[in-house]
Design a protein around this motif. Structure first.
Motif, PDB file in Angstrom:
ATOM      1  N   UNK A 205     -75.870  -4.487  12.323  1.00  0.00           N
ATOM      2  CA  UNK A 205     -75.684  -3.409  12.171  1.00  0.00           C
ATOM      3  C   UNK A 205     -75.324  -3.240  10.409  1.00  0.00           C
ATOM      4  N   UNK A 206     -75.878  -4.331   9.596  1.00  0.00           N
ATOM      5  CA  UNK A 206     -74.968  -4.140   8.323  1.00  0.00           C
ATOM      6  C   UNK A 206     -76.568  -3.470   7.320  1.00  0.00           C
ATOM      7  N   UNK A 207     -77.452  -4.109   8.607  1.00  0.00           N
ATOM      8  CA  UNK A 207     -78.791  -3.438   8.029  1.00  0.00           C
ATOM      9  C   UNK A 207     -79.440  -2.386   7.229  1.00  0.00           C
ATOM     10  N   UNK A 208     -80.305  -1.946   6.935  1.00  0.00           N
ATOM     11  CA  UNK A 208     -80.584  -0.141   6.785  1.00  0.00           C
ATOM     12  C   UNK A 208     -80.697   0.455   8.035  1.00  0.00           C
TER      13      UNK A 208
ATOM     14  N   UNK B  86     -67.728   0.293  19.414  1.00  0.00           N
ATOM     15  CA  UNK B  86     -66.951  -1.038  18.792  1.00  0.00           C
ATOM     16  C   UNK B  86     -66.984  -0.504  16.985  1.00  0.00           C
ATOM     17  N   UNK B  87     -68.426   0.277  16.152  1.00  0.00           N
ATOM     18  CA  UNK B  87     -68.028   0.511  15.038  1.00  0.00           C
ATOM     19  C   UNK B  87     -67.783   1.670  14.706  1.00  0.00           C
ATOM     20  N   UNK B  88     -66.784   2.469  15.521  1.00  0.00           N
ATOM     21  CA  UNK B  88     -65.884   3.385  15.608  1.00  0.00           C
ATOM     22  C   UNK B  88     -65.058   2.817  14.925  1.00  0.00           C
ATOM     23  N   UNK B  89     -64.308   1.193  15.821  1.00  0.00           N
ATOM     24  CA  UNK B  89     -63.313   0.802  15.982  1.00  0.00           C
ATOM     25  C   UNK B  89     -63.244   0.119  14.831  1.00  0.00           C
TER      26      UNK B  89
END
Length: 342
Positions: free
Chosen positions: A184-187, A212-215
C-alpha cells in the motif's frame, strides 16, 4: 518554472494534502465535494503529476509506531559532498537528504528497522567513518509539536487550529500487516477503484484491505493517506529549517506558537550535543525568501529571541517515503559489515 494553479487545482491539492478517504471509490467522494465529475478530477490529478506539482499520493506511515528507530542527522562534510550524499542515500531508511547553508552542511533523516543488527547509532557511526566525517550530530526527537506538510498559498501568517491527538487503539502488527504496508505504500493508482488494485496483488478482498487500512489510521500506524508536492513547482520557492536556541522553560511556548502557523509544516524539540546547541527545529515554507525571513524575524522579536538560524536547502539529494519492511535494509547492513565503502 512555477506553475499557475487554477482554483480547482488549488482545491484538489488542498484535499489531497489533507488526506484521501480510505473507501472503495475515494476520488468519487473527493470530486463530489468540489462539484466536478470523478473523470475530471482524475484528469486534473494526472496533469498535476505530469507537471511535477504532485510528487506522490500514498500513506504516511508513522515510523516510530511501526517499530523503527529514526533521527535527523547532521554531517560536517569537508570533502566531496555529492559523493558523501550518494553513500548516505544508499541506506534504504534515508528518506530526506539535503545540502544546507551551514558548516554542518549535509542533513538527512534515517530510520532502521526494529530487528536491525546495527541499530541507529552504529549505522550512523559507520556511515560517518566510511566517509571520513569527523563531526556529526544525531538529533533525536524529544517532543513533537507538529508534523504535516499542508502548504497554503495565503501567506505565512495564516493560522490553523492544532488538532487534538485522538486516542489510539492498541494494535500489534502481524506478518500479514507487513505485507499490506509494503504494497500500500506505493503511489496510489489513479483509477476508479484504486484499492482493488492493491487487494489483487495481496490476494485478499478489497473490503478486508479497506478495513485494515482504516485500522492502521485508528491505531496511529498511519497518519494519513495523502499527497506530497514538489514545493517549488507549487509556488513555495523558499523553505528554511529554522533552529532556535531558547531556554528549556520557553521551548514549549515557542514550539506550540510556531506550530499554530500554516507556514510551519514541522516543529520539534530535539536533542543537543557538543556540536549543536539549538533544541527547537521548525520547517518553514514561504513563496519568497524575503517573506520567510520577515516571518522568522517577527517571531524572534515577539518572543525576545536573539539566537536563531535559518538553514536553507541548496541541493536536494533525496526525498522519498521509506519502503517499510523491505529486504533492502538487511542487505545494506550485510554490505556495510562486509566492508562496503564509498
Amino acid at each position: 518554472m512555477i506553475a499557475t494553479l487554477s482554483d480547482i487545482e488549488k482545491k484538489i491539492i488542498s484535499q489531497l494534502q489533507e488526506g484521501i478517504p480510505i473507501v472503495e471509490k475515494p476520488f468519487e467522494k473527493l470530486s463530489s465535494e468540489i462539484g466536478i465529475s470523478q473523470s475530471e478530477y482524475l484528469d486534473v490529478v494526472n496533469n498535476l503529476k505530469e507537471q511535477k506539482i504532485i510528487r506522490q499520493i500514498s500513506p504516511i506511515y508513522d515510523t516510530k509506531s511501526l517499530g523503527y528507530d529514526s533521527s535527523l542527522v547532521a554531517f560536517k562534510v569537508e570533502d566531496d559532498i555529492e559523493k558523501v550524499a550518494q553513500f548516505v542515500n544508499s541506506h534504504p531508511g534515508v528518506s530526506h537528504n539535503y545540502e544546507r547553508t551551514h558548516e554542518f552542511n549535509l542533513w538527512f533523516t534515517i530510520a532502521v528497522p526494529p530487528d536491525s543488527s546495527l541499530g541507529l547509532e552504529k549505522t550512523v557511526q559507520l556511515i560517518a567513518e566510511k566517509n571520513n566525517i569527523k563531526q556529526y550530530a544525531i538529533l533525536r526527537t524529544e517532543k513533537l509539536y507538529k508534523i504535516g506538510v499542508k502548504l497554503d498559498t495565503e501567506g505565512t501568517k495564516k493560522k490553523e487550529k492544532i488538532k487534538k491527538t485522538q486516542p489510539k487503539i492498541d494494535y500489534q502488527l502481524q506478518e500479514e500487516d507487513k505485507d499490506i504496508i509494503k504494497i500500500s505504500q506505493e503511489d496510489i493508482p489513479l483509477v476508479e477503484n484504486p484499492f482493488e488494485e492493491y487487494a489483487k496483488q495481496l490476494g485478499i478482498s478489497q473490503d478486508y484491505l479497506l478495513e485494515k487500512l482504516n485500522l492502521y489510521l485508528k491505531a496511529g500506524l498511519m497518519r494519513r493517506f495523502a499527497a506530497i508536492l514538489y514545493h517549488k513547482k507549487a509556488g513555495f520557492k523558499a523553505n528554511g529549517m529554522t533552529v532556535w536556541n531558547v531556554p528549556e522553560e520557553k521551548i514549549d511556548k515557542l514550539g506550540y506558537k510556531l506550530a499554530s502557523y500554516k507556514a510551519v509544516t514541522h516543529c520539534y524539540k530535539r536533542t543537543t550535543n557538543k556540536y549543536w546547541k539549538y533544541p527547537l527545529f521548525s520547517m518553514i515554507h514561504a513563496q519568497t525568501k524575503e517573506e520567510l525571513e520577515q516571518f522568522v524575524k517577527d517571531i524572534a522579536e515577539e518572543e525576545g529571541i536573539k539566537d536563531y538560524l535559518i538553514l536553507y536547502s541548496t541541493t536536494e539529494f533525496k526525498k522519498r517515503r521509506i519502503k517499510y519492511f523491505s529486504d533492502e535494509f538487511y542487505k545494506w547492513e550485510v554490505y556495510i559489515q562486509n566492508g562496503g565503502n564509498n
